[in-house]
Scaffold this motif. Sequence first.
Motif, PDB file in Angstrom:
ATOM      1  N   UNK A 149     -48.143 -36.968 -27.021  1.00 45.02           N
ATOM      2  CA  UNK A 149     -47.465 -37.871 -26.088  1.00 45.02           C
ATOM      3  C   UNK A 149     -45.947 -37.727 -26.139  1.00 45.02           C
ATOM      4  N   UNK A 153     -43.811 -36.421 -23.012  1.00 46.35           N
ATOM      5  CA  UNK A 153     -42.783 -37.329 -22.501  1.00 46.35           C
ATOM      6  C   UNK A 153     -41.409 -36.663 -22.499  1.00 46.35           C
ATOM      7  N   UNK A 156     -41.533 -33.547 -19.799  1.00 49.14           N
ATOM      8  CA  UNK A 156     -41.841 -33.807 -18.388  1.00 49.14           C
ATOM      9  C   UNK A 156     -40.598 -34.149 -17.573  1.00 49.14           C
ATOM     10  N   UNK A 187     -34.124 -44.566 -14.130  1.00 47.51           N
ATOM     11  CA  UNK A 187     -35.243 -45.356 -14.639  1.00 47.51           C
ATOM     12  C   UNK A 187     -34.971 -45.715 -16.086  1.00 47.51           C
ATOM     13  N   UNK A 404     -41.450 -37.914  -8.336  1.00 44.76           N
ATOM     14  CA  UNK A 404     -40.919 -38.616  -9.504  1.00 44.76           C
ATOM     15  C   UNK A 404     -41.578 -38.234 -10.827  1.00 44.76           C
TER      16      UNK A 404
ATOM     17  N   UNK B 184     -46.628 -40.781 -21.202  1.00 42.08           N
ATOM     18  CA  UNK B 184     -46.389 -39.339 -21.195  1.00 42.08           C
ATOM     19  C   UNK B 184     -45.723 -38.849 -19.920  1.00 42.08           C
ATOM     20  N   UNK B 185     -45.899 -39.590 -18.829  1.00 42.27           N
ATOM     21  CA  UNK B 185     -45.328 -39.136 -17.562  1.00 42.27           C
ATOM     22  C   UNK B 185     -44.084 -39.911 -17.165  1.00 42.27           C
ATOM     23  N   UNK B 186     -43.679 -40.854 -18.016  1.00 41.95           N
ATOM     24  CA  UNK B 186     -42.530 -41.694 -17.682  1.00 41.95           C
ATOM     25  C   UNK B 186     -41.245 -40.884 -17.681  1.00 41.95           C
ATOM     26  N   UNK B 372     -55.278 -40.566 -12.121  1.00 43.80           N
ATOM     27  CA  UNK B 372     -54.241 -40.583 -11.077  1.00 43.80           C
ATOM     28  C   UNK B 372     -54.403 -41.763 -10.121  1.00 43.80           C
ATOM     29  N   UNK B 395     -49.049 -42.339 -14.246  1.00 43.90           N
ATOM     30  CA  UNK B 395     -47.953 -41.715 -13.493  1.00 43.90           C
ATOM     31  C   UNK B 395     -47.442 -42.549 -12.330  1.00 43.90           C
ATOM     32  N   UNK B 398     -45.773 -46.007 -13.565  1.00 41.06           N
ATOM     33  CA  UNK B 398     -44.536 -46.081 -14.353  1.00 41.06           C
ATOM     34  C   UNK B 398     -43.384 -45.328 -13.716  1.00 41.06           C
ATOM     35  N   UNK B 399     -43.661 -44.277 -12.964  1.00 40.09           N
ATOM     36  CA  UNK B 399     -42.546 -43.593 -12.299  1.00 40.09           C
ATOM     37  C   UNK B 399     -42.255 -44.214 -10.936  1.00 40.09           C
ATOM     38  N   UNK B 400     -43.062 -45.198 -10.540  1.00 43.76           N
ATOM     39  CA  UNK B 400     -42.902 -45.816  -9.216  1.00 43.76           C
ATOM     40  C   UNK B 400     -42.841 -44.719  -8.161  1.00 43.76           C
ATOM     41  N   UNK B 401     -43.825 -43.853  -8.265  1.00 47.51           N
ATOM     42  CA  UNK B 401     -43.877 -42.614  -7.495  1.00 47.51           C
ATOM     43  C   UNK B 401     -43.644 -42.815  -5.998  1.00 47.51           C
TER      44      UNK B 401
END
Lengths: 561, 561
Positions: A149, A153, A156, A187, A404, B184-186, B372, B395, B398-401
Motif C-alpha cells: 500500500x 500510494x 501512483x 488534495x 485523478x 493506495x490510489x489517493x 471500481x 479510487x 478518495x480522488x473525487x474522480x
Amino acid sequence: MGGTEEAPNGSMAPIGGEIMGPTNPMVTPLLTDLYQYTMAYAYWKTGKHLDRAVFDLYFRKNPFGGEYTVFAGLEECIHFVANFKLTDDEISFLRSAMPTCEEGFFEYLKGVTCSDVEVYAIPEGSVVFPKVPLIRVEGPVAVVQLLETPFVNLVNYASLVTTNAARHRYVSGQNKVLLEFGLRRAQGPDGGISASKYCYIGGFDATSNVLAGKLFGIPLRGTHSHAFVSSYMSADEIPDKTLKSRDGSRNCDDFFSLAQSWLKKVQSVSSLNGLFGETNQSELAAFTSYALAFPNNFLALVDTYDVMRSGLPNFCAVALALNSLGYKASGIRLDSGDLAYLSIEARKIFNLIEKEFRVAGFGKMVITASNDLNEETIDALNKQGHEVDAFGIGTYLVTCYSQAALGCVFKLVEIKDQPRIKLSEDVTKVSIPCKKRIFRLYGKEGYPLVDLMTGEDESMPKEGERILCRHPFIESKRAYVVAQRVEELLKCYWPGRSNEPREELPSLNKIRSRCIKQLEQMRQDHMRRLNPTPYKVSVSAKLYDFIHYLWLNEAPVGELQ
Amino acid sequence: MGGTEEAPNGSMAPIGGEIMGPTNPMVTPLLTDLYQYTMAYAYWKTGKHLDRAVFDLYFRKNPFGGEYTVFAGLEECIHFVANFKLTDDEISFLRSAMPTCEEGFFEYLKGVTCSDVEVYAIPEGSVVFPKVPLIRVEGPVAVVQLLETPFVNLVNYASLVTTNAARHRYVSGQNKVLLEFGLRRAQGPDGGISASKYCYIGGFDATSNVLAGKLFGIPLRGTHSHAFVSSYMSADEIPDKTLKSRDGSRNCDDFFSLAQSWLKKVQSVSSLNGLFGETNQSELAAFTSYALAFPNNFLALVDTYDVMRSGLPNFCAVALALNSLGYKASGIRLDSGDLAYLSIEARKIFNLIEKEFRVAGFGKMVITASNDLNEETIDALNKQGHEVDAFGIGTYLVTCYSQAALGCVFKLVEIKDQPRIKLSEDVTKVSIPCKKRIFRLYGKEGYPLVDLMTGEDESMPKEGERILCRHPFIESKRAYVVAQRVEELLKCYWPGRSNEPREELPSLNKIRSRCIKQLEQMRQDHMRRLNPTPYKVSVSAKLYDFIHYLWLNEAPVGELQ
C-alpha cells in the motif's frame, strides 16, 4: 526473523546508513491497508511468512489519453524501506486492532525491517509504459505485502502528476516559463507538497509553495493577489513614499507622485491613441506600495479592476518611474479575461513604450498568465496566438483533474521460486508471471523502439542481433528487432542481504534532468496530444511460451450450458 | 508587535491552551504561497500590516453536479491557527528566499501569532451552499493573508471528499455498510489519511487505512487480497492444521480435511443441481490458512480463480467447517465480474445451504463488493437489483474522480471598517462585501428554506416575522420568508483578543453525527442525483442595496468604440 538488526527509528542509525525517512513523517508502517497485517498474521500463523516472494509494481494504462508515463516516487519508497520499523506504540495499536492474534506475531513484527528485502527499480524520472514493472520487490512474503500500500500510494500520484506536468511542458513548448501554483487546490497538504516536487521533475521551473522550496530547493515565485490591490484605498495609506535610486545616488521623496507623473506621460502618448484615460488610483497606490517593497522585482497583477483601462497604464507608470530610478520592472500577471488578446495588447503597448520613451528592454516585459489553465487551454492559446511568456498553473495540474488517479498495482509474480500468474476475464488484467529483467532496445536513430521483458535466467539481448519481441498476450503480434543499444532498466536500489551494489539516489535536479532528457529522446509520434502511437512493450519468446503454459494450466476450462 | 505572547511551538504551551497542532506536521506557516509573504512584506514596509481586515472563505459552485456541499476541514484550520508561529529555522529560510527584504520584517514575523485573529465558522459537518462564508477571518491584514493558502488547502479537499462520501452514502442507502478502501490510489499519503477521516464524517462506516484508525479512532476493516490466495500452492504449506472448537471442548486435527469433507457435502447437495464441480485446491488451502488465523472473523475474497466454480464452494466448505466447530463465518468479498448477478447467485446458494444443512443465519452471510465502485455504478447496481450488503470504495471516492477539486476562495470583504468588493466580468465571481452574519431560516416542516446574509450591524431576523430575502445579484429574485426557526450559522471558534466564548471543537463522531443529521433534514429535492433543486442563498434588503451601491461606485463605466 531479524530481531537482531539495528533499529532504524528513534535514536539508532537507520539501516540504510545515510538514507533519511520519507518527506512526510506520516509515512510509517501503519500507512497501509489493514489486510496487509491480517495477511501477515495468517502467513505467520501457518509459518509461511518467510517464504521469499517477488512482487511487481506496474500500471496497466497510460494516463490522460497519452501513450507515455513518467515514473516518479521511487526516492520516497526507498526512504520508506530504509527506515521501515514498527515502534512500540505502533505495535500496541496493532495489538488493539487485531485482538484475536497471538502475542508471538507482535513479537515477530517488532523485529521486522527491510534488511532482507531487495528493491529493483527503473530510475526515477524515466519514461515508462504499461505492464512493465517499475519496481520489483523481493523478500519475505509477509514483509513485502506490508510494503504494497505505501509503495503504490507513493508511486501512483507521483507518477501521475509528473506525467501531467510533462504534458503541460510539452504543450507549452520549451521556451515558456512554467510555474506551479496549485497548493490551495491540491488534495490535502502533501497533495500540494508532492505536486510541487513532482511538477518540478516533470519540467516546471518554479513553485509558489514556500515549504516545497524549503524542503526540496525548488525555485519560488510569487508577487501579490487581488486582495492586496483592493486592500488599498488611496496613496495616503503609504506614509513613507521615498525610494532611493538603484545606484544609491538619488532619493525620490514621493514615488507615488513620480508614478503619477509617468502616468500622465503615458496617457498623452500619441501612438497609444488616447487609449488610456483615468485609472483606478487605489490600484496605483497598491502598485506603488509593492514597488517600494520590491523595486528590483516589480511584477504586478493587472486585472483587479480593468486590464486595459487601469491595470496596464498603472503598471507602465510605476515601471517607468522605477526605470527612471535605475530599476528594471519584471512584468505583469493576467488572471482573467481573454489571455490571448490581453497578452497581445499588452505586448504592443510595452513595445510602443519602449520606442516612445527609449527604455531598452521594456517591450520584453514578462507576461504571466494564470487563470484555470490546463493542457487544452494552453493548446487553444497557442492556436490563437498570444504573447504570454510564463504560465502559472494550479488546479488542473496538481489535482490531475482530467484523470485523478493512476491505477498502479502490486502483483505477486513468484513465490518460493514458483512463478505465479493472476488471471482475469479481462486480458489486460492478466499479470505477467516470473521474476523478470527489463530491457529497452534503441534503434539506429537513437529512439527507444521497444521494452522487452525476459525471465531472470535468460541471457541479456545483444546489440546488433535479431531479437524476437512478442506481444505478451496476442500470438500474432511479434517482431524481430535489431537493437543499436540495449539498456537494462531495473537497477538495484535496495540490495537487502544480497551483495549487489546499491544505486545512489540522485538529487532532485538530476531526476528532473533525466526526465527532460528521456522525454526529448522519445519519437515524437508517441508524445503528441492527438492520436499518439503506442510504444511497444513485449516479452521474449521464452517468456511468452511460459506465460501461456502457466495460463492454460491455471485457467479452468469453461462450460457453456 | 506580539513578541510577548507565549510561544505556541516547542516546549511552551500553545496559545490555544489544549489545542494540538494539525494532523499532518507538515502543515506549518511555510505551507503557503510565497506571495502571502511578499504581500506581508509590502504591507509591513508601508506600515499597513496591522490594518484590521475581514476575509471570507467560500466556494462558488457545488461539486459533482449536486446542489449541496458538506463543510469539513475546520478542526484542522483551528489547530493550525492555535499553533501558528514561525520557528527560527523557518525565518532563516524566508530570509534566504526574500533576500532584498529588511531585517525588521523578519523580526516582526518572529513575533507573529494568531492571538489577535478572530475565526468565525459554520460548524464542521454542516450542509452548506455557494457564496455563503464557511469561515470568516478577521485580523491584521498581513497575518490573515498568511492563513489564506493553508485554510483553503485544508478546507477544499476536506469538503470535497466529505461531500463525495455523503453522495455515495445517499445512493447506497442507509442500511448498507460503506468501507473506504482508497489509500493506495489517493493523491499522496495524506490524501489517503484525510480521505479516511472525511469519508467517515460523510457517512462511511470504516476504513482499511490503519494509520487513520490509529489517528482518528475510525473502525478498521480488511481481510486478504488475491496475492494471498495465489501465494498458496497446496495445503502442504500449512504444517499445523489444528483448530480448537470455539468453546474449547474439541480439537480438530486437520481443519483442511474437515473443509474438504464439507466441500464434498456441498458438491452433492441436490438442490444446487450439481452446480459445483472440482474447485481450485490451492484456493481452498489459502482459505483454510486464513480461517485458522481468523476463525471468528472469516471473510474470503472469492474471485481469484472463478467465483461460481471455485471461490463460492470453497468458501462455503470452510464456513461450514468453521460452523461445525462453533464458529460463525462473516462472508465473502467480490472484486470483479458482474456484481449484481454474482451477489444474487451467492445469496441463493447461502440460503440453500442454510436450509440444507440447517445452519441458522448462513443465508445472511455478508456480501461485500469492491471493484471500481462509484455513485454511478452503485446506482446501476440498485436499478438491476443485487444482494450486496457492503460496498468497498476506493479510487473514485478518495480522488473525487468525477470532480477532483472544489474551488474555495478567500476574499477580502472589509478593511479598516471599509467594505471591499471584488468585481469581475463574470457575475458569479463578484464577491459579497462587508463583515457579515449568516442565518439559516427553517420552514414549518422543519426543512431549511434559505440562507440569509446580513451586515454585521443588522438585527437578527426574527422567527414568525416576514423577512425579505433577496438574490444577491438579480434584482427580480426576492421572496418574503416567514421562518419557524432562525439559526445563526457563524460561531466563534477562535476569539483572538475578543471576549467572545470559544466554541469547543467536537469529536470526530460528533462531527459525523452532525453531518448525517444535517443531510437527513434537507428537503429531498435538493439531494437527488438528477436535476436537484438549488437551495436558495440570499442577502437582506439592506445588504442588497449596499452591494449595488458599492458595485456602481467601483465599476468603471464601459465605452464601446
